[in-house]
Structure formats: C-alpha cells, structure tokens
Design an enzyme around this catalytic site. Sequence first.
Site, PDB file in Angstrom:
ATOM      1  NE  ARG A   1      38.676  29.034  55.222  1.00 44.01           N
ATOM      2  CZ  ARG A   1      38.769  28.297  54.196  1.00 44.01           C
ATOM      3  NH1 ARG A   1      39.784  28.051  53.817  1.00 44.01           N
ATOM      4  NH2 ARG A   1      37.550  28.136  53.681  1.00 44.01           N
TER       5      ARG A   1
ATOM      6  CG  ASN B   1      32.815  27.421  54.428  1.00 45.12           C
ATOM      7  OD1 ASN B   1      32.092  28.197  53.920  1.00 45.12           O
ATOM      8  ND2 ASN B   1      34.014  26.995  53.994  1.00 45.12           N
TER       9      ASN B   1
ATOM     10  CG  HIS C   1      40.441  64.433  21.878  1.00 46.90           C
ATOM     11  ND1 HIS C   1      39.799  65.461  21.155  1.00 46.90           N
ATOM     12  CD2 HIS C   1      39.457  63.344  21.656  1.00 46.90           C
ATOM     13  CE1 HIS C   1      38.927  64.727  20.250  1.00 46.90           C
ATOM     14  NE2 HIS C   1      38.753  63.651  20.721  1.00 46.90           N
TER      15      HIS C   1
END
Length: 604
Positions: free
Chosen positions: A27, A104, A503
């Site tokens: 992680r 967390n 173009h």
Amino acid sequence: MCGIVGYIGKKNTKQILIDGLKELEYRGYDSAGIALLEGEKLEVYKAVGKIKNLEEKVLCNQICPAKDGTFSLGIGHTRWATHGKPTELNAHPHLGVYSYVVHNGIIENYKELKEELTNAGHNFVSQTDTEVIVHLFEYYFNQSNDAKLSFHQTIERLEGAYSILLITKSMPDSIFFMKHGSPLAIAKGNDDGEIYFASSDAPLIGLAHDVVYLEDGISGIASIDNLEFSDEVKWSILPSSKLFAQKDGFRFFMEKEIYEQKDVVVDTMMGRLKDNAIEFDELPPHILDGINEIKICACGTSFHAGLTASYLFERLTKIRCSVEIASEFRYKEPLLSKDTLFIVISQSGETADTLEALKMAKNGGLKSIAVCNVDNSSMTRVADATVLLRAGIEKGVASTKAFSTQTVVLWMMALYFGKIKGSIDNKKLQDELKTLKAVPNSLKVENSLHEKCRRLSKRYLHGHGFFFIGRDVFYPLALEGALKLKEISYLHAEGYPAGEMKHGPIALADPELFTIALMPQHLHYDKIKSNVEELSARDSTICAISPLPFELSDDFILTKETNHYMLEFFEMLVVLQLFSMEISVRLGNDVDMPRNLAKSVTVE
Ligand code: AGP
C-alpha cells in the site's frame, strides 16, 4: 494509504504485528510503528523508512523478549504522510500518557480539537492530525474513569474519514476500534480466542478464517474470547490468495486504482474543500503576492494534468498560465521572472526532468509548489510548498488515480487563487464547490459502463492508428487517453485538438483510422460535433463518447448527463482508462508493468 494491524492473543505479538505490516507494504508508506500492552507494561517501537528498520529496532532493544503463551495485545501502522513529514515523531502509534492509537484517514477538525486539548493542558509532540484522538480519549477518561464511555465520546467528536485502533492501560485487556471511511477488518484467529485486525485481507490470510469487513459507523471493543460491536455485523470467509487480496479482488493494480478514484479523491478534497470555501493549509498566506504568471512543468500524464489546469487557472484566476514539458524546459534556456509562480506536478516526486526544472526555477528565485503524491520525495524537499494528492500508492505503471487527483488539486487551487485575487465572486465559488463535491460520483465505475468498454474493445485491436480528439480541457484529456492506450496496448495513438484535424491529420481519415471523440454537452458541443462530422464524412471509424446520443459514429459510449463540463471530464476519463485497459487485456499485454516503461523515470 496507511495500513493498520492489531492482535490480541497468546502468540508473539511483536512478530505478528511486524509480519502483518509487511503484508501491507504494497500500500506504500514512509514510516511504521507498533505498540504493545502486556498487563500494565506499554512498549512502543517506531522507525522511518522500511519495515526492516522497525524490525531491527524491535529485535535490538526490545524491553523484554516476547514469550509465546503470554497474553498480550498490540497495534501497528504503516504511514503514508498526509499531515506532517515522514519522521519518527509523526509515525504512528501516537501516545497520550497511558494510551496509544493508530489511525488511517484524515481528521478534518483536528486543528480545533488540538487547540481545545492544548488549552486543557495536553501536550502534543507531532504534526499529525491523528494525535488528537488519543489525547481526546484521555481527556474524557480523566473525567469519567470509564474507558468505554471515553472512547464513545471521542469518536463522537471526530469529523472526517478514520479507522482507529486504540489500546490503553486503563483497560489493558482490550482493543477499541472504530471504522468510518477508511477500511478495517476484524478476524477470528485459528487458535481459540485470538483476534486480528487489518486494513485489508492480506495480513489475515493464513492466520484466520472468518472475517468482518466493518461498515461505516461500526465501533466496538475486542478482548480475548470477546468481541462487542456497536451494531449487527456480517461474517465472511477470507480469500485464500494474498496477491488477490492486495489487488482487492481486481485483476490488475491498474484496474483497482481506476475503481479507487471515487474514494481517494474524497481524501484529496478532505480538509481543503470546506462547506463554502477552499483552504490550503500547505500554502503560505501570501503565495500570490507579486505573482503575475503561473508556469506549470511536468512530464507524461502529469503534464496532461497541468495542461488541463492551465485552462482552469486562466479562466478562474485571470492569471496568465503556461505549461512546459520538463525535458524541453530544462534545455531551452528559459526566461525566468520572479513574478512567476512555478508549479511542478509529479506522482512520484522523483522524475529527473521535472526535478531539475524545479531546481532551475528555485535557483532563478521563483516561488515554487510541488503537487505530488509522495511526501519526502525529492521534489517536496526542494519546492517552497507541497500539496499532496493523498491518492495512496499507485502501483500500475500507467497512471490513473494520480491524474484524477492532480486535476482535482489544481482545480481547487485555481478556485483558491481566484478567491484571493477576487477574480471569482462568491456565487461562482459556491457553484464550483458544489460541482467539486459531485466529482466522486463522476469517477464511480458503473458495471454497465465497464462491460460496454470491454465489449467494444474487441473492435479496436488493429487499424493503423488512433486519434483521440477534444476541445479545451478535453484536448489534454484526449492526450491522456492516447497515452494510456499507447502505454499498455502498444498501439499507435495521438491526442489532437479537434479543431486542428482539418490542418493536416484529416488526410489520414479512412475506415482503418480510429477516432475516439470526446463530445461534452457543456463545452463547445456544436464545435466538436462538426469536427466529428468532418471525419465521419470521410469514412473514418469513430467511437464517440458523450452524454448526448450521436448518430454519425460507428460506436458510441453514453456517459451520464451532468451540469458541468468538469464532471463530464471525469466521466470520460474513466471511459478512456477502462477502454485502454480492456484493449490491453485482449492483446495479452502486462497491464500493470508494460514493456519498456518504469513507474518513475529517475534518469534523463
Ligand atoms: C503515465 O501513465 C506514465 N507512467 C508517465 O507518463 C508518467 O506520468 C511520467 O513519467 C511522470 O511521472 P511523475 O508523475 O511521477 O512525475
């Protein structure tokens, strides 16, 4: 994305916690720590850098060697810095006086709580938001002498996203837990009475069989042989493969990270997107003093985020904004003026060309900001200020959630600067804030949309090339779509401003030329529609992506109707990411680690 582990039982708690943290290394993190309670004895170990640094500390100076068979409990954490630099002091677990906490997520109201607790005599040692949790718990316990009540009172005061484990001498046989926003699982160990905690399955596999994936708002207390939940919970069976667990059940990290975008972008906005304002604590108050130009510098996908932001900066702040590819900027002998704010964008914070460009700007006396996903990376140490993406580790080489969180950070920054400059009024700001709050929903992957992209991908496995076309911010989005396809399918693709096709490039138009047309309803729809009609008239094979049905395309991907072009932008981003991934899958390529590429280009 931080990682949490916890254990109650009679095994070697230290080793179980460290092994669990190792399973969470995927992680990403920049520091780690564990805290243990054995009777009245509290131990804590923390280290910056890799888990092995922590393991060495535990083995070298543990207060007393762990003995199997002795009851103990502990919590552990790997930290991905969001508030405060990666240092030992900022590493979790955080101590009050007699309790430790790991967390967390993001505590949005930590500043107010910290001030209240400081005034009440609590001493803080870290720069983190997390530390307020353990002091708040002890503040209440010191009044009530009731640990359960104190934990409940604590979580009632917290705002934001948080998963918490707390241990305390005031209740030495228990671990308190709470889940709100960030993931947290609890598992019954294979040996009687054991309880395991983890942020994801990986640390639990092989150690437990039954698991509860806590829903938001569920809290409780765990002790050996007893688990109390605040509400009904559902028990499941753990998966058997760790790699499968690390990918949360997805086939690839890239797929997981595409699906994660709706969640991580909430963290990106948290604490910054307020009810009626934008705040950037990370930016010095007078950042715009003397500034007349913004120059953005980056590479690859980050350059595309910067190009997107340039439209938003000029539109919302009325400050001239230019964007440079770092490898070009470094050698063009650029004219640097001190009235230019230099912004580098980088997921890794280590890209050599971007880092050198930043150093050139710094040496030229320019104010600088790093918009980055990795704290303590080289760019964050050079820039005057850093704004972190909070996207968590991005493992797929093809960048996905970094792009969406970079774009959100820069959009918020444009609004923040616009308010400072007075170039947007309050009504405009409130409208934009309302739109920002809808971004997570625009990034949500609907199964029907993913299935549509998967089915369509079989038609686009050959041909002599792709044009991805769009206008305004959909031009850098077209560049990003083309890069995603190139990176993981190895098919040739170009992003082009839709108005430029006539173009020259339209000379390539034929049935073998695939054009992916981004056709937003709320930004120059009629213009892009006529550009696509020009291609259709020359029999180019067209896949249109739009919330409005379009009859002249060979294929069509319908996106959700929204009320703002930036919501259409994120809707279409997900389509482009999934489309490229499914083509790569059909071609049998390595989606996560495509040939010739590295996740971070730290060389020229
Ligand atoms: C994007 O999918 C690529 N992996 C690559 O272009 C990347 O964006 C580029 O190398 C810049 O990396 P950075 O954001 O870490 O600086």
